[in-house]
Write a protein that holds these residues in place. Structure first.
Motif, short mmCIF file in Angstrom:
data_model
loop_
_atom_site.label_atom_id
_atom_site.label_comp_id
_atom_site.label_asym_id
_atom_site.label_seq_id
_atom_site.Cartn_x
_atom_site.Cartn_y
_atom_site.Cartn_z
N ASP A 26 1.19 21.94 20.00
CA ASP A 26 1.14 21.28 21.29
C ASP A 26 -0.07 21.79 22.05
O ASP A 26 -0.89 22.55 21.52
CB ASP A 26 2.43 21.51 22.08
N SER A 27 -0.18 21.40 23.29
CA SER A 27 -1.35 21.80 24.08
C SER A 27 -1.42 23.31 24.25
O SER A 27 -2.50 23.90 24.27
CB SER A 27 -1.33 21.11 25.44
N LEU A 28 -0.25 23.96 24.38
CA LEU A 28 -0.24 25.41 24.56
C LEU A 28 -0.73 26.12 23.31
O LEU A 28 -1.56 27.04 23.38
CB LEU A 28 1.18 25.87 24.91
N VAL A 29 -0.23 25.67 22.13
CA VAL A 29 -0.67 26.28 20.87
C VAL A 29 -2.16 26.06 20.67
O VAL A 29 -2.90 26.97 20.27
CB VAL A 29 0.13 25.70 19.68
N ALA A 30 -2.63 24.84 20.96
CA ALA A 30 -4.05 24.54 20.82
C ALA A 30 -4.89 25.42 21.73
O ALA A 30 -5.97 25.90 21.35
CB ALA A 30 -4.30 23.07 21.12
N GLN A 31 -4.40 25.64 22.94
CA GLN A 31 -5.12 26.51 23.88
C GLN A 31 -5.22 27.93 23.34
O GLN A 31 -6.28 28.57 23.43
CB GLN A 31 -4.41 26.50 25.23
N HIS A 32 -4.12 28.43 22.75
CA HIS A 32 -4.14 29.76 22.16
C HIS A 32 -5.14 29.84 21.01
O HIS A 32 -5.87 30.83 20.87
CB HIS A 32 -2.74 30.14 21.66
N THR A 74 -8.48 32.23 20.73
CA THR A 74 -8.68 33.15 19.60
C THR A 74 -10.03 32.91 18.94
O THR A 74 -10.75 33.85 18.60
CB THR A 74 -7.54 32.98 18.57
N VAL A 75 -10.37 31.64 18.77
CA VAL A 75 -11.67 31.29 18.18
C VAL A 75 -12.80 31.82 19.06
O VAL A 75 -13.78 32.39 18.55
CB VAL A 75 -11.78 29.76 18.00
N ALA A 76 -12.68 31.63 20.37
CA ALA A 76 -13.72 32.09 21.29
C ALA A 76 -13.85 33.62 21.25
O ALA A 76 -14.97 34.16 21.27
CB ALA A 76 -13.40 31.62 22.71
N GLU A 134 -17.58 34.12 12.76
CA GLU A 134 -17.37 32.68 12.80
C GLU A 134 -15.92 32.40 12.42
O GLU A 134 -15.44 32.88 11.39
CB GLU A 134 -18.31 31.97 11.82
N CYS A 135 -15.21 31.66 13.27
CA CYS A 135 -13.78 31.43 13.06
C CYS A 135 -13.55 30.03 12.52
O CYS A 135 -14.14 29.05 13.01
CB CYS A 135 -13.02 31.63 14.36
N ILE A 136 -12.71 29.94 11.49
CA ILE A 136 -12.39 28.67 10.85
C ILE A 136 -10.89 28.44 10.94
O ILE A 136 -10.10 29.33 10.60
CB ILE A 136 -12.82 28.68 9.37
N VAL A 137 -10.48 27.26 11.38
CA VAL A 137 -9.06 26.90 11.44
C VAL A 137 -8.77 26.00 10.24
O VAL A 137 -9.41 24.96 10.06
CB VAL A 137 -8.70 26.18 12.74
N GLY A 170 -13.47 19.82 19.07
CA GLY A 170 -14.79 19.52 18.53
C GLY A 170 -15.64 20.75 18.28
O GLY A 170 -16.49 20.74 17.38
N THR A 171 -15.44 21.78 19.05
CA THR A 171 -16.25 22.99 18.89
C THR A 171 -15.66 23.96 17.87
O THR A 171 -16.24 25.01 17.62
CB THR A 171 -16.39 23.72 20.24
N VAL A 172 -14.51 23.58 17.32
CA VAL A 172 -13.83 24.47 16.37
C VAL A 172 -14.09 23.98 14.95
O VAL A 172 -13.90 22.80 14.63
CB VAL A 172 -12.31 24.51 16.63
#
Length: 301
Positions: free
Chosen positions: A225-231, A235-237, A245-248, A267-269
């Motif tokens: 959800d939006s909360l998980v995506a925000q987390h 983490t990536v940042a 370099e972080c890869i999901v 888009g930046t991930v």
């Protein structure tokens, strides 16, 4: 010659003050009697002297509470000196299989020997002054019982919190896949507390392994959800700030649709379909080429 509470003193001092003076005066006798009570006897098993010393500490604390006139206040400063001790005693009884009701009964059993000593202080135990002091002592011992139970509950909550934190750490291992490459395979639901553990564990691993690539694999995450995506974005940042370099990886079709429907911009991930694809990308960036296994080599195996 024993010192008793005279009727003259009873008229001059409030019952709480009389109880305080009695506890100080009879502290040794009280401690000796408590040492044979179940609560003290079964906790302090090395020597009886330990039980007696613990009894002295509790009696002194009760005397301080009574002197302050806060007989029914579990937050009275006098209890501060013995809260840790009472907590350890309660925890010890808990490990022996005693539940909260049983512990409450054991604390309540401490009242009778003290009350007997207090009544003996008065020429007439049935006199109003004596009854008022006994009532004050009863209230004080009831407060002690509440303090023990509250300390037990607080200690239990702390244990649960530590166990929850340990479970979070166990459930979010950081794995070294290759030189300069680490990964966190996430399984289950992500909440704020666990996401914080993920971030801290990953950043620590980046420093410890001097990692250039960090993979967050969400194959085992049921929903996003939006909360998980925000987390995930945080983490990536954070990983980027640490120079990695972080890869999901592991974004399944259903999760991809959910992300699009929620309007979440990833888009930046950098993303990859699977953990294997993410590892292949990280290796290629390090100049490591992965060649498919030839048929002849496969037959030789």
């Amino acid at each position: 010659m024993s010192v008793s509470v005279s009727e003259e003193n009873a008229e001059q001092e409030p019952p709480a003050q009389q109880v305080s003076a009695f506890l100080e005066r009879r502290r040794e006798q009280i401690a000796q009697r408590w040492a044979d009570a179940a609560l003290f006897r079964t906790v302090f098993t090395v020597s009886r002297d330990e039980a007696v010393e613990a009894g002295r500490s509790v009696a002194a604390a009760l005397a301080a509470v009574a002197a302050a006139g806060r007989l029914d206040d579990i937050r009275a400063s006098g209890f501060a000196a013995v809260r840790d001790q009472l907590g350890r005693m309660a925890a010890s009884r808990g490990r022996m299989g005693i539940d909260a009701d049983g512990l409450a009964d054991e604390v309540a059993a401490l009242r009778e020997p003290v009350t007997d000593l207090l009544r003996a202080e008065f020429p007439d135990p049935c006199a109003p002054e004596a009854q008022e002091c006994v009532l004050a002592l009863t209230v004080l011992m009831g407060t002690l019982r509440l303090v023990v139970l509250e300390t037990t509950v607080s200690a239990g909550e702390e244990v649960i919190a530590r166990q929850r934190e340990q479970l979070h750490e166990v459930a979010t291992p950081v794995i070294k896949l290759w030189e300069s490459t680490v990964a966190v395979p996430l399984i289950g639901t992500l909440d704020s507390a666990r996401s914080q553990v993920v971030m801290e564990s990953l950043l620590d691993a980046i420093v410890a392994e001097r990692a250039r690539f960090a993979i967050l694999d969400i194959t085992g995450v049921p929903t996003v959800d939006s909360l998980v995506a925000q987390h995930l974005m945080k983490t990536v940042a954070a990983a980027r700030l640490m120079g990695a370099e972080c890869i999901v990886s592991g974004i399944r079709p259903a999760i991809a649709q959910t992300i699009v429907q929620l309007g979440i911009d990833l888009g930046t991930v950098l993303t990859r379909a699977s953990l294997a694809d993410a590892l292949a990308y990280a290796l290629s960036r390090q100049g490591v080429e992965i060649a498919p296994l030839r048929a002849a080599d496969a037959g030789a195996r």
